[in-house]
Motif scaffolding. Structure first.
Motif, PDB file in Angstrom:
ATOM      1  N   VAL A 630       0.882  -1.130  -0.181  1.00  0.00           N
ATOM      2  CA  VAL A 630       0.086  -0.060  -0.049  1.00  0.00           C
ATOM      3  C   VAL A 630       0.856   1.348  -0.024  1.00  0.00           C
ATOM      4  N   GLY A 631       1.919   1.396   0.707  1.00  0.00           N
ATOM      5  CA  GLY A 631       2.926   2.440   0.794  1.00  0.00           C
ATOM      6  C   GLY A 631       3.542   2.790  -0.611  1.00  0.00           C
ATOM      7  N   ARG A 632       3.874   1.628  -1.183  1.00  0.00           N
ATOM      8  CA  ARG A 632       4.619   1.833  -2.468  1.00  0.00           C
ATOM      9  C   ARG A 632       3.550   2.380  -3.595  1.00  0.00           C
ATOM     10  N   PHE A 633       2.259   1.559  -3.561  1.00  0.00           N
ATOM     11  CA  PHE A 633       1.158   2.275  -4.434  1.00  0.00           C
ATOM     12  C   PHE A 633       0.903   3.711  -3.963  1.00  0.00           C
ATOM     13  N   GLN A 634       1.090   4.178  -2.896  1.00  0.00           N
ATOM     14  CA  GLN A 634       0.529   5.609  -2.832  1.00  0.00           C
ATOM     15  C   GLN A 634       1.906   6.370  -3.116  1.00  0.00           C
ATOM     16  N   THR A 635       3.058   5.889  -3.275  1.00  0.00           N
ATOM     17  CA  THR A 635       4.356   6.757  -3.690  1.00  0.00           C
ATOM     18  C   THR A 635       3.974   6.651  -5.278  1.00  0.00           C
ATOM     19  N   LEU A 636       3.415   5.893  -5.844  1.00  0.00           N
ATOM     20  CA  LEU A 636       3.302   5.766  -7.312  1.00  0.00           C
ATOM     21  C   LEU A 636       2.496   6.817  -7.634  1.00  0.00           C
ATOM     22  N   MET A 637       1.072   6.946  -6.982  1.00  0.00           N
ATOM     23  CA  MET A 637       0.113   7.741  -7.094  1.00  0.00           C
ATOM     24  C   MET A 637       0.666   8.998  -6.965  1.00  0.00           C
ATOM     25  N   GLU A 638       1.601   9.323  -6.009  1.00  0.00           N
ATOM     26  CA  GLU A 638       2.102  10.566  -5.961  1.00  0.00           C
ATOM     27  C   GLU A 638       3.046  11.166  -6.875  1.00  0.00           C
ATOM     28  N   SER A 684      -7.750  22.915 -12.509  1.00  0.00           N
ATOM     29  CA  SER A 684      -6.773  23.750 -11.546  1.00  0.00           C
ATOM     30  C   SER A 684      -6.218  24.847 -12.645  1.00  0.00           C
ATOM     31  N   THR A 685      -5.821  25.769 -12.095  1.00  0.00           N
ATOM     32  CA  THR A 685      -5.018  26.839 -12.789  1.00  0.00           C
ATOM     33  C   THR A 685      -3.759  26.654 -12.921  1.00  0.00           C
ATOM     34  N   LYS A 686      -3.190  25.295 -12.368  1.00  0.00           N
ATOM     35  CA  LYS A 686      -1.977  25.178 -12.863  1.00  0.00           C
ATOM     36  C   LYS A 686      -1.544  24.146 -14.155  1.00  0.00           C
ATOM     37  N   PRO A 687      -1.138  24.425 -15.168  1.00  0.00           N
ATOM     38  CA  PRO A 687      -1.384  23.576 -16.381  1.00  0.00           C
ATOM     39  C   PRO A 687      -0.784  22.138 -16.030  1.00  0.00           C
ATOM     40  N   TYR A 688       0.083  21.631 -15.188  1.00  0.00           N
ATOM     41  CA  TYR A 688       0.317  20.187 -15.083  1.00  0.00           C
ATOM     42  C   TYR A 688      -0.495  19.558 -14.247  1.00  0.00           C
ATOM     43  N   ASP A 689      -1.327  20.275 -13.642  1.00  0.00           N
ATOM     44  CA  ASP A 689      -2.290  19.506 -12.912  1.00  0.00           C
ATOM     45  C   ASP A 689      -3.521  18.814 -13.805  1.00  0.00           C
ATOM     46  N   CYS A 690      -3.709  19.311 -14.902  1.00  0.00           N
ATOM     47  CA  CYS A 690      -4.813  18.828 -15.781  1.00  0.00           C
ATOM     48  C   CYS A 690      -3.816  17.326 -16.317  1.00  0.00           C
ATOM     49  N   VAL A 691      -2.749  17.566 -16.617  1.00  0.00           N
ATOM     50  CA  VAL A 691      -1.760  16.130 -16.906  1.00  0.00           C
ATOM     51  C   VAL A 691      -2.262  15.291 -15.920  1.00  0.00           C
ATOM     52  N   THR A 692      -1.651  15.633 -14.402  1.00  0.00           N
ATOM     53  CA  THR A 692      -1.995  14.521 -13.401  1.00  0.00           C
ATOM     54  C   THR A 692      -3.436  14.011 -13.697  1.00  0.00           C
ATOM     55  N   ALA A 693      -4.547  14.948 -13.573  1.00  0.00           N
ATOM     56  CA  ALA A 693      -5.896  14.428 -13.814  1.00  0.00           C
ATOM     57  C   ALA A 693      -6.008  13.494 -14.901  1.00  0.00           C
ATOM     58  N   SER A 694      -5.577  13.628 -16.110  1.00  0.00           N
ATOM     59  CA  SER A 694      -5.605  12.768 -17.193  1.00  0.00           C
ATOM     60  C   SER A 694      -5.102  11.319 -17.005  1.00  0.00           C
ATOM     61  N   TYR A 695      -3.990  11.168 -16.328  1.00  0.00           N
ATOM     62  CA  TYR A 695      -3.319  10.037 -15.993  1.00  0.00           C
ATOM     63  C   TYR A 695      -4.271   9.269 -14.895  1.00  0.00           C
ATOM     64  N   LEU A 696      -4.759  10.156 -13.817  1.00  0.00           N
ATOM     65  CA  LEU A 696      -5.436   9.255 -12.836  1.00  0.00           C
ATOM     66  C   LEU A 696      -6.825   8.878 -13.533  1.00  0.00           C
ATOM     67  N   LEU A 697      -7.407   9.429 -14.292  1.00  0.00           N
ATOM     68  CA  LEU A 697      -8.887   9.187 -14.698  1.00  0.00           C
ATOM     69  C   LEU A 697      -8.573   7.942 -15.872  1.00  0.00           C
TER      70      LEU A 697
END
Length: 1669
Positions: A630-638, A684-697
């Motif tokens: 679980v810890g490493r999974f959380q690290t990958l998500m971060e 988000s107003t930070k452009p790289y956040d939408c990249v993160t959102a795309s990967y999460l989805l």
């Protein structure tokens, strides 16, 4: 007599392939009334006569379908099958003629589709033809298509538009014509027939056929070839046919055949100057190479006349060599290869012409001169290497080594240039292989190898030890492996030499030294199989200690090479020994935390290779899920939230490999939160956040991990989206909401919910879907339509900002009413009415609720600068114009990428009723119109660059689309925009500023996607129009079209995808650019300059350095004008015009114009004509008796003389015998105008330039002549210089102030000349005292800092050279005993740069020479002078601080070496010095300060750090050691490397070298940190100070210094030699940064001793600590 029965006509029935039959069955309707049903019935019949009836019904049926006005997919497929049927029929089958006759009546509406079908079927047959039968079938089909068959003729014409096919046909036709002529002279063995044959072919080639005497059969069959205007391409292929179809062997040709051979090559020479199309150039080079092969065959038994015409001195060979020299660096690789073949054949031809004489080929005059000419060429010429290699193969290497003994070193020298490395290494390989075979064949014993090693290995070792980094890397990669493969025994020789040198040349942080060369050789040897293992290398060649030294060497590449020796092998299954694993573990300890990304990458790559060897033997496979908790999974998500895209990709790939069961145990609550976080990040107003959102989805979608709470919401979406895109539906819904809110308030959108993030997520989700194989096509169509509508709505919201004339926020002058009103509404919202400071202050607005565009105007007046906007969390948001602009252009970017992806990924519907496909033709056209609008109207570069990316995807699809109307769209769009550019309509929205904004991108996308195998008609049309528009015109209305044309041309010439296709237009583009320089309109001149710069890059290649005269980016004049012959008369005319301008500008009243004119004159003058030109210019200068002269004229002429002289002195003519004499003649002419350098000339500006000329002459001519008398002295030049200096203001003083024009330049010029005169006197006088025109003391006492600074710089250079022992000679007598002078100056100097130079000079001098003079010179005792120096180091600016610290440290070191009395004199000041050093080591200080501290610590280490009898107290000693450790952990590599020198000095002392195994070795900072602690522990034992010192060390290691020191304060009773009670009161040390603390991170308050004893020590420091405990 019976009646003969009439024979029945037999017609072979037509058939179709199985695939076409299945297609007809699927398309046939139930009623049997469509074309597919008709064809199906026809092909099912077995009687060919019956089939004719059905064939005749095809056209009437199509005429009925024509009334509907559509060509549906059924008809299109049937037409394609009909084309296949026609081409499958035999030539004599009546069905073929019936079908052709019927299709001649095809309705015009279907002609385009039918032509395309026939063309594609013919192309397919051509591509699949493999044997004689299939080729004959293709020829029959083409001939039948051309015979009374309009549709077939059109198809063949389309087919011939392919240039490659057309040239293949031309080539074959050329062979056929010659074969035909040869056949008509049957049998050709008869001598008269042969003569006629060769004469006739020669006449055809020379275009001199006489119609009255030519054979009738030739005129009737080949009449077009018998005229005087035969096209060059036809002549080219006739030459090919002549060389290929005639037998040139065994002397069968006779004199007439030899004449034909010579005529052929003359025709080829003529064609080489006419043909510029790249494909034809390639054919020409091959044919010319074929001619040389034929010539070699003929020469075996030729007449003496032919041998005279083909020897090295003949005109034919000279022209062949010119062709080679002109084309040996051609951009086409294949053409360059042909030049190599031609050159080799030239040598062979010459060999055949002289072999009867029996003379030595290497002594042949032609070969000798050819070799010399090649050797004289500069090494940047790539063709030189190839030709030298051919010469080596012919005459051997001995001849070349006799002419150029150092050629191996010369070639190795150029191997620092990556572009030359392959050529250089290949030539070296050819040379040393040839040399080895020759030496071996001539030798009687094994001593030959010594000579071979001296020639080829010794220069290699010199480069490996002392060359620059790039040069060594390329030599190791390219040259060393070839050398070892040629002679593996050389490895032992290299190791022996390098082992001997390793101790003396250990290297440094910027040099590998002999150890680095040794490791590189061993690594290469093992990687290529010359060493079985690293263990073998250790046992037989190098010691284990040597390998460990390499693993921690100061130079990173030495460490990498040593690791490579351990990890790399030519066998992947080689066993890794225990010792190798221990070495690798040792390496990892000190190198895994390297701050260089490149080094880390190399380390990981090498370790991966070593791991691969291990994994090949260990057959255990681990599941990824076993290692992921679980810890490493959380690290990958971060990791997905980071800013580095590469990290996101790696983390996402790992997450996608996890089993779905692992993800689902996270629980619905966590997944719900994860999904919600993705949705919030997408706005988000930070452009790289939408990249993160795309990967999460995407992760949640493809792992089926969407929260169950979304199931109710998604029920209605599952039918439309299927199970694969649940999240896409949610994102799409939210996007619609965000767009609606943005329509209400763009400011609100920019501050709180930017739309581009949602669009990015949709694009990312769609890219993961198999859109070409969807099952629910009909359900997807409304989704696609909705996406398109939403995209257009979003674009409409942001386009007013992007398309405004000033998208950065200023109010534009838009003329379009609708656009302007929309834009003003937006700008009114984001800009206060009473101020224009939009860019300087953030605007804070209050959220006004939800309102629409209608009441926006009413609400705007109520907004003021004190209002606020509330964000999603109710926080106040500051909104700037930059935020709005970023929101807009990123939204436009994402829309463009989404539309481009849709075009690229979605299958297309040919007609709206088609059951397959998602995108309709109309939708594609709408997308194209969208891109067109935004590319042509957007002003913001970010917006149109990304729109271009999406548009390219669309154009690539259109060019491959089977739909003809879509295929024609790029052409229609292109012609439309070209027409709009030409019309120059004032109402046009095309942007004429910003380099035409998106217009070049639009045209670039349309042209770059055009199929390269065709005729490139669109490119030809475009270039013709653009070059016409870019040319000079008298119409003032053409300015804007001209600017557009120039900007578009620049973009096209920059586009690498167009490659060689664009080269034919370079000459016209160059003309347009140069003519644009003279335009009165600035915009035209600016665009012309940009275009010209691009063309220079396209012609000469990308410039890699700042050298204006770079050897890499140039070509000879013959090569340039052979490629672009039309530029010769054009440039000549322009230069004639400019030449007169240069003369006029040279007398301009504007200083800058005169200077530029002088620089421009240099290229006009040939190098060997420069001396005469200079003399002519000098003669034009006025005499001192002239009454009237203009200083501007004098100044312009002198500048021209100066720059010409400078160019001549820098040229290769420096090696010329006449160089000194020519310059001596110039010096004589210069003496005649010396009054210009004296006070007789009142202008300081012209005086300064004349003195610069004199100085330049002194630099060039101050050489010894044969009679050992200096040239300048012989000319009386120095005497005149002395008079100038003696009468100058340097002696008499300056009546001027700084307001006098030209005074600073005059002072600098005069000072440089004076210094040169002083050095000249010093060089000639020896020990004698001669008259010096001015002394250094006089110069140093000048009141002008320019004079003092130049003098100090000259003196510093001499003193530095003497101090570093680099100069062979000591200081001249003039510089003896000058320490007192500098002492006097240092206290008086107030100019910072001069003061810094004086401090540096004092540091270079021996303190014993000048320190005793302090009382006499500056009335300070040595101790007071030391205090003054340290005060300077404490209070002055950083550079002076650093030099003062160095000087004070050298003074202290000098005192420490003196008697005890002197040492005790400065002892009270040592603590101040220590504090000064400590204060110079802070991370916040400039790099120069920390470098000075590191240098000081290294120089004083024997006195204060490692002295067996410590001078300082323990507190100060440990403070200095703490400085060393601090510098070793600096963020900057250069500081760490400098601090490492301190540790190496400390380890090399007599009392410390035994404390480590790395004494006298170069080590890196990481290992130096451990070694420093090990040495310090050993010193504490020697000093018997373990009790007070050890807690301090442990505090440093653990970062807990304060507590540990406090615990050990009770140890104050330990009084040992050199340490007083106060020394035990150790001051607390600041905590070490955690990032560098490798020795312990445990926060528990454990006993330090227990901690040390409980640790398995893996570094010297801990080993030593454990030992002492």
């Amino acid at each position: 007599m019976g009646v003969k029965k009439k024979k029945e006509t037999q017609v072979t029935s037509l058939t179709v392939c199985h695939q076409d039959l299945e297609t007809l069955k699927s398309l046939a309707d139930v009623e049997g009334e469509n074309l597919a049903s008709l064809l199906l019935h026809c092909v099912q019949l077995t009687d060919g006569v019956s089939q004719i009836r059905y064939v005749k019904q095809i056209v009437p049926l199509l005429e009925k379908a024509n009334k509907n006005g559509t060509c549906d997919p059924t008809i299109r497929s049937c037409l394609d099958i009909l084309a296949g049927i026609y081409l499958s029929l035999n030539l004599k089958n009546p069905l073929k003629k019936v079908l052709a006759s019927s299709l001649n009546g095809l309705p015009e509406f279907f002609l385009i589709e039918a032509t395309q079908s026939f063309t594609s079927r013919l192309q397919e047959e051509l591509n699949t033809s493999t044997d004689l039968y299939s080729y004959r079938k293709v020829i029959d089909n083409i001939s039948s298509c051309m015979e009374n068959f309009d549709l077939g003729r059109s198809s063949v014409n389309n087919l011939l538009e392919n240039d490659g096919l057309l040239q293949t046909i031309q080539s074959t036709s050329g062979l056929a014509v010659i074969l035909f002529i040869k056949a008509m002279f049957h049998p050709p063995e008869k001598i008269p027939d042969l003569v006629q044959l060769f004469f006739l072919i020669s006449s055809v080639l020379l275009r001199s056929v006489d119609p009255t005497s030519a054979p009738e059969w030739l005129l009737s069959c080949c009449k077009s070839l018998c005229c005087a205007d035969v096209p060059p391409s036809a002549l080219l292929f006739l030459c090919q046919g002549t060389l290929t179809m005639l037998d040139w062997q065994e002397g069968r040709m006779g004199p007439s055949g030899e004449a034909l051979l010579l005529n052929t090559v003359r025709v080829l020479f003529t064609l080489s100057s006419q043909i510029k199309e790249s494909t034809l150039e390639m054919f020409l080079s091959r044919i010319l190479a074929s001619w040389t092969n034929s010539a070699i065959q003929v020469l075996d038994s030729s007449s003496p006349s032919l041998k005279d015409n083909l020897n090295g001195n003949a005109d034919v060979v000279r022209r062949l060599l010119d062709y080679v020299y002109t084309h040996w660096e051609h951009p086409l690789d294949a053409l360059r290869h042909q030049t190599k073949i031609i050159f080799r054949n030239i040598l062979q031809m010459h060999q055949l012409t002289v072999e009867e004489s029996g003379s030595d080929l290497s002594a042949d005059r032609f070969i000798f001169e050819l070799t010399e000419s090649l050797l004289r060429l500069e090494w940047h010429s790539k063709g030189k290497y190839t030709c030298l290699g051919c010469l080596v193969d012919l005459i051997g290497i001995d001849h070349i080594l006799a002419l150029a003994k150092t050629i191996p070193s010369q070639i190795l020298e150029v191997m620092g240039d990556q572009s030359l490395v392959p050529y250089a290494s290949d030539l070296l390989e050819t040379m040393f292989k040839n040399h080895k075979s020759r030496l071996k064949s001539q030798a009687v014993d094994s001593t030959w190898i010594d000579k071979w090693h001296e020639t080829w290995v010794s220069p290699l070792l010199c480069v490996l030890c002392e060359g620059n980094l790039d040069q060594k890397s390329y030599v190791i990669d390219y040259y060393l492996p070839k050398l070892l493969n040629c002679n593996p025994e050389s490895l032992s020789y290299m190791v022996k030499i390098l082992q001997t040198s390793a101790d003396a040349k250990t290297g440094s942080y910027d040099s590998r030294g002999a150890l680095g060369a040794l490791m590189a050789c061993l690594r290469t040897a093992r990687a290529h199989g010359h060493l079985q293992s690293a263990t073998d290398a250790w046992r037989d060649l190098v010691s284990s200690a040597r390998i460990k030294q390499g693993l921690i060497h100061q130079h990173c590449q030495v460490r990498i090479d040593t690791l490579g020796l351990l990890c790399e092998s030519n066998r992947s299954t080689e066993i890794v020994s225990t010792e190798e694993m221990q070495w690798i573990q040792f390496f990892i300890t000190y190198n895994l935390n390297s701050q260089s990304p490149g080094v880390r990458q190399q380390i990981c790559s090498l370790l991966k290779k070593d791991t691969g060897k291990l994994s090949g033997r260990v057959q255990t496979v681990y599941q990824l899920s076993h290692d992921i908790d679980v810890g490493r999974f959380q690290t990958l998500m971060e990791c997905l939230t980071g800013t580095f895209e590469e990290v996101k990709i790696l983390a996402f790939d790992l997450l996608m490999k996890l089993p779905k069961t692992f993800v689902q145990f996270q629980g619905s609550v966590k997944l719900q939160g994860l999904f919600q976080a993705a949705l919030e990040l997408s706005t988000s107003t930070k452009p790289y956040d939408c990249v993160t959102a795309s990967y999460l989805l995407n992760f949640l979608i493809w792992q089926n991990a969407l929260p169950s709470s979304l199931s109710a919401y998604l029920k209605t979406q599952r039918v439309a989206c299927g199970d694969g895109d649940k999240s896409a539906a949610v994102v799409e819904s939210n996007t619609l909401i965000e767009v609606s809110r943005a329509e209400n308030s763009l400011l609100q959108a920019a501050a709180s919910f930017p739309m581009y993030g949602r669009v990015h997520c949709i694009t990312g989700a769609l890219r993961k879907l198999p859109l070409n194989s969807l099952q629910l096509v009909s359900e997807w169509r409304p989704v696609v339509e909705k996406l398109l509508v939403t995209s257009y709505r979003l674009s409409a919201v942001v386009s007013p900002v992007i398309q405004s004339s000033s998208p950065e926020g200023l109010i534009p002058n838009d003329t379009d009413a609708e656009s302007a009103s929309r834009l003003h509404r937006i700008l009114n919202e984001i800009q206060p009415r009473d101020t224009n400071d939009y860019f300087s202050r953030a605007k804070i607005l209050k959220e006004c609720g939800s309102f629409d565009l209608e009441d926006l105007s009413a609400s705007v007046p109520n907004i003021d600068t004190s209002a606020e906007i509330k964000g999603k969390e109710g926080k106040t948001c500051d909104v700037t114009a930059q935020m709005v602009l970023v929101c807009c252009w990123r939204s436009m970017k994402e829309v463009a990428l989404l539309l481009g992806s849709l075009c690229q990924l979605l299958p297309m519907r040919s007609v709206p009723e088609s059951p397959d496909g998602l995108l309709t033709v109309e939708q594609v056209k709408e997308i194209g119109d969208y891109f067109k609008q935004h590319l042509l109207q957007s002003r913001h570069r970010g917006a149109f660059e990304l729109a271009y990316t999406g548009f390219v995807k669309l154009t690539e699809i259109l060019n491959r689309c089977p739909n003809v109307s879509l295929q024609k769209l790029p052409e229609e769009w292109l012609l439309s925009v070209l027409e709009e550019i030409k019309c120059c309509d004032p109402s046009s929205k095309l942007c004429a500023t910003r380099r035409s904004a998106g217009i070049p991108f639009y045209i670039q996308a349309l042209l770059a996607s055009e199929p390269k195998k065709g005729k490139m008609d669109l490119l030809k049309i475009t270039m013709k129009e653009l070059i016409s528009l870019a040319g000079p015109t008298d119409d003032s209305q053409s300015t804007v079209p001209k600017v557009h044309a120039l900007n578009i041309l620049r973009a096209l010439f920059r586009d690498t995808r167009l490659g060689e296709i664009i080269i034919p237009y370079v000459a016209d583009g160059t003309k347009a650019a140069i003519l644009g320089f003279t335009s009165p309109v600035w915009a035209v001149r600016n665009s012309s300059t940009l275009l010209f710069s691009t063309l220079i890059t396209r012609i000469f290649g990308v410039k890699r350095g700042k050298d204006e005269l770079s050897k890499k980016n140039r070509m000879t004049g013959s090569e340039f004008f052979s490629r672009f012959p039309e530029l010769y008369p054009f440039l000549l005319k322009q230069l004639e015009t400019v030449a007169s301008t240069v003369d006029r500008c040279g007398h301009s009243p504007v200083y800058r114009s005169r200077e530029m004119a002088a620089r421009a004159l240099v290229p006009f003058v040939m190098m060997d004509e420069i001396p005469n030109t200079i003399q002519t210019l000098l003669a034009k200068l006025p005499d001192c008796t002239d009454q009237c002269f203009r200083q501007n004229h004098i100044h312009g002429t002198l500048l021209q003389v100066f720059h010409l002289l400078q160019a001549f002195s820098d040229s290769k003519y420096r090696m010329n015998t006449y160089f000194q004499q020519e310059l001596a003649d110039v010096a004589v002419c210069t003496k005649a105008k010396l009054w210009l350098a004296k006070r007789q000339n009142p202008c300081l500006v012209t005086r300064a330039v004349y003195i610069d000329i004199l100085f330049l002459l002194t630099c060039c001519l101050d050489k010894l002549s044969k009679g050992n008398q200096p040239v300048l002295e012989h000319l009386g030049f120095w005497e005149e210089v002395r008079r100038i200096i003696s009468g100058s203001e340097l002696i008499t003083g300056f009546p001027y102030t700084y307001t006098v024009p030209g005074l600073p330049q005059y002072l600098q010029s005069l000072t440089k000349l004076a210094i040169a005169a002083v050095w000249a006197v010093a060089a000639q006088a020896g020990e004698q005292n001669r008259d010096v025109p001015i002394s250094f003391s006089q110069l140093l006492e000048s009141s002008f800092p320019e004079v003092r600074l130049l003098t100090l710089e000259a003196l510093l250079e001499r003193f530095s050279t003497a101090a570093s022992a680099l100069g062979e000679k000591g200081l001249p007598p003039l510089l003896w005993n000058m320490g007192g002078t500098f002492l006097t100056l240092v206290l008086k100097e107030n100019h910072p740069e001069c003061l810094c130079k004086i401090l540096k000079i004092l540091h270079c001098l021996d303190p014993s020479e000048w320190l005793p003079q302090t009382e006499d010179r500056v009335h300070l005792s040595p101790k007071e002078f030391l205090i003054w120096t340290m005060d300077i180091a404490s209070h002055e600016r950083s550079e002076i601080q650093s030099e003062a610290l160095r000087l004070s440290s050298k003074v202290i070191a000098h005192h420490m070496q003196m008697c005890d009395e002197t040492r005790d004199l400065v002892a009270p000041n040592l603590q101040q010095w220590v504090q000064l050093v400590v204060s110079s080591c802070g991370d916040h200080l400039p790099t120069e300060s920390r470098l000075a501290a590191a240098e000081v610590l290294a120089s004083t280490a024997p006195f204060f750090l490692t002295n067996p009898q410590p001078i300082l107290g323990l507190q100060d000693t440990l403070a200095l050691w703490k400085c060393v450790l601090t510098l070793l952990q600096s963020e900057e590599q250069v500081v760490r490397d400098a601090a490492t020198e301190t540790v190496m000095t400390a380890m090399s002392q007599e009392n410390t070298h035994q404390s480590t195994e790395f004494a006298f070795c170069q080590v890196d900072a990481s290992s130096a940190l451990d070694l420093a602690l090990a040495v310090l522990c050993d010193l504490l034992q020697q000093w018997d100070q373990l009790t007070p010192g050890l807690p301090v060390l442990l505090g440093w290691l653990l970062g807990e210094g304060e507590d540990l020191v406090a615990c050990e304060e009770s140890a104050h009773q330990s009084h040992k030699a050199g340490f007083g009670p106060k020394d035990l009161q150790c001051r607390p040390y600041e905590k070490a940064p955690r990032r560098n603390n490798r020795y312990g991170l445990s926060p528990e308050p454990l006993s330090v001793s227990c901690w040390i004893l409980g640790v398995q020590p893996r570094n010297p420091a801990l080993c030593c600590l454990r030992h002492v405990l």
